[in-house]
Design an enzyme around this catalytic site. Sequence first.
Site, mmCIF file in Angstrom:
data_model
loop_
_atom_site.group_PDB
_atom_site.id
_atom_site.type_symbol
_atom_site.label_atom_id
_atom_site.label_comp_id
_atom_site.label_asym_id
_atom_site.label_seq_id
_atom_site.Cartn_x
_atom_site.Cartn_y
_atom_site.Cartn_z
ATOM 1 N N TYR A 114 -12.468 -2.917 -3.262
ATOM 2 C CA TYR A 114 -13.075 -2.942 -1.924
ATOM 3 C C TYR A 114 -14.596 -2.837 -2.008
ATOM 4 O O TYR A 114 -15.211 -2.162 -1.169
ATOM 5 C CB TYR A 114 -12.496 -1.804 -1.082
ATOM 6 C CG TYR A 114 -11.113 -2.068 -0.514
ATOM 7 C CD1 TYR A 114 -10.773 -3.315 0.047
ATOM 8 C CD2 TYR A 114 -10.140 -1.067 -0.489
ATOM 9 C CE1 TYR A 114 -9.507 -3.543 0.581
ATOM 10 C CE2 TYR A 114 -8.875 -1.296 0.054
ATOM 11 C CZ TYR A 114 -8.563 -2.544 0.588
ATOM 12 O OH TYR A 114 -7.319 -2.772 1.137
ATOM 13 N N ASN A 142 -1.866 -0.115 7.343
ATOM 14 C CA ASN A 142 -1.348 -1.456 7.636
ATOM 15 C C ASN A 142 -0.481 -2.069 6.534
ATOM 16 O O ASN A 142 -0.324 -3.288 6.438
ATOM 17 C CB ASN A 142 -2.474 -2.391 8.083
ATOM 18 C CG ASN A 142 -3.544 -2.570 7.027
ATOM 19 O OD1 ASN A 142 -3.375 -2.120 5.883
ATOM 20 N ND2 ASN A 142 -4.630 -3.224 7.376
ATOM 21 N N LYS A 165 0.836 -1.204 0.000
ATOM 22 C CA LYS A 165 0.000 0.000 0.000
ATOM 23 C C LYS A 165 0.878 1.265 0.000
ATOM 24 O O LYS A 165 2.098 1.170 0.232
ATOM 25 C CB LYS A 165 -0.921 -0.043 1.227
ATOM 26 C CG LYS A 165 -1.911 -1.222 1.190
ATOM 27 C CD LYS A 165 -2.781 -1.254 2.437
ATOM 28 C CE LYS A 165 -3.810 -2.378 2.364
ATOM 29 N NZ LYS A 165 -4.688 -2.387 3.558
ATOM 30 N N HIS A 221 -1.660 -5.520 1.441
ATOM 31 C CA HIS A 221 -2.927 -6.206 1.184
ATOM 32 C C HIS A 221 -2.639 -7.638 0.763
ATOM 33 O O HIS A 221 -1.675 -7.898 0.042
ATOM 34 C CB HIS A 221 -3.705 -5.522 0.055
ATOM 35 C CG HIS A 221 -4.857 -6.352 -0.444
ATOM 36 N ND1 HIS A 221 -6.089 -6.354 0.178
ATOM 37 C CD2 HIS A 221 -4.949 -7.236 -1.465
ATOM 38 C CE1 HIS A 221 -6.892 -7.209 -0.458
ATOM 39 N NE2 HIS A 221 -6.235 -7.750 -1.455
HETATM 40 P P1 DAT Z 1 -7.796 -6.955 5.300
HETATM 41 O O1 DAT Z 1 -6.969 -5.873 4.631
HETATM 42 O O2 DAT Z 1 -7.085 -7.577 6.463
HETATM 43 O O3 DAT Z 1 -8.318 -7.970 4.326
HETATM 44 P P2 DAT Z 1 -10.477 -5.808 5.315
HETATM 45 O O4 DAT Z 1 -10.654 -6.423 3.964
HETATM 46 O O5 DAT Z 1 -11.528 -6.062 6.338
HETATM 47 O O6 DAT Z 1 -9.061 -6.230 5.951
HETATM 48 O O7 DAT Z 1 -10.345 -4.224 5.171
HETATM 49 C C1 DAT Z 1 -9.616 -3.658 4.120
HETATM 50 C C2 DAT Z 1 -8.798 -2.517 4.621
HETATM 51 O O8 DAT Z 1 -9.665 -1.492 5.121
HETATM 52 C C3 DAT Z 1 -7.877 -2.848 5.806
HETATM 53 O O9 DAT Z 1 -6.656 -3.420 5.398
HETATM 54 C C4 DAT Z 1 -7.684 -1.500 6.423
HETATM 55 C C5 DAT Z 1 -9.051 -0.838 6.232
HETATM 56 N N1 DAT Z 1 -9.872 -1.042 7.440
HETATM 57 C C6 DAT Z 1 -10.518 -2.176 7.810
HETATM 58 N N2 DAT Z 1 -11.167 -2.008 8.976
HETATM 59 C C7 DAT Z 1 -10.915 -0.726 9.349
HETATM 60 C C8 DAT Z 1 -11.281 0.069 10.473
HETATM 61 N N3 DAT Z 1 -12.055 -0.415 11.456
HETATM 62 N N4 DAT Z 1 -10.833 1.354 10.528
HETATM 63 C C9 DAT Z 1 -10.040 1.850 9.546
HETATM 64 N N5 DAT Z 1 -9.660 1.152 8.461
HETATM 65 C C10 DAT Z 1 -10.086 -0.113 8.366
HETATM 66 MG MG MG Z 2 -9.707 -7.824 2.788
#
Ligand code: DAT
Ligand code: MG
Length: 151
Positions: A51, A114, A11, A117
């Site tokens: 997303y 974070n 990212k 991805h």
């Molecule tokens: P992952 O990246 O572990 O697959 P995800 O698909 O649920 O997680 O979410 C995509 C991204 O969105 C994640 O890497 C960071 C952001 N995100 C998720 N939950 C969040 C939150 N509660 N607050 C802020 N950003 C968030």
């Molecule tokens: Mg995800």
Amino acid sequence: CVKERTFIAVKPDGVQRRLVGQIIHRFERRGFKLIGLKLLQVSKDLLSEHYCQLTKKPFYPDLVNYMTSGPVVAMVWEGPDIVKTSRMMVGHTNPAEAHAGTIRADFSFHVSRNVVHASDSTEGAQREIQLWFDGQDLLNWDCIDQSVTSE
Ligand code: DAT
Ligand code: MG
């Protein structure tokens, strides 16, 4: 062994912090095979497809700003059980809950920055690979160490 592919992206925070090499290194040293790689500025359209399950979330506008704030390194990696294994290597979505030794725990502390991805299922991986890459940009090549690293 079963060949599986997944979509991994560094990212914008990871690129800005010069973590691209270290992240690629983790997948290389595990023995996975690089199939596709590019540096790109992500469009809002691509991101909303990527997303699509998150567009209603309260954090979505911030997520768009973050993910379009600078270049992303998009990759396709291949290896046995790679979808599950790469999620383990990447760690929990919230770096504060990620185990030490995972990419997110080792390089970040906040859920909204974070670093990396990884696709979360084989179906998701297929969808994301098709979304981010043209088939012609994915390379099928013979890894000379394959007979040593697997049966
Ligand atoms: P992952 O990246 O572990 O697959 P995800 O698909 O649920 O997680 O979410 C995509 C991204 O969105 C994640 O890497 C960071 C952001 N995100 C998720 N939950 C969040 C939150 N509660 N607050 C802020 N950003 C968030
Ligand atoms: Mg995800």
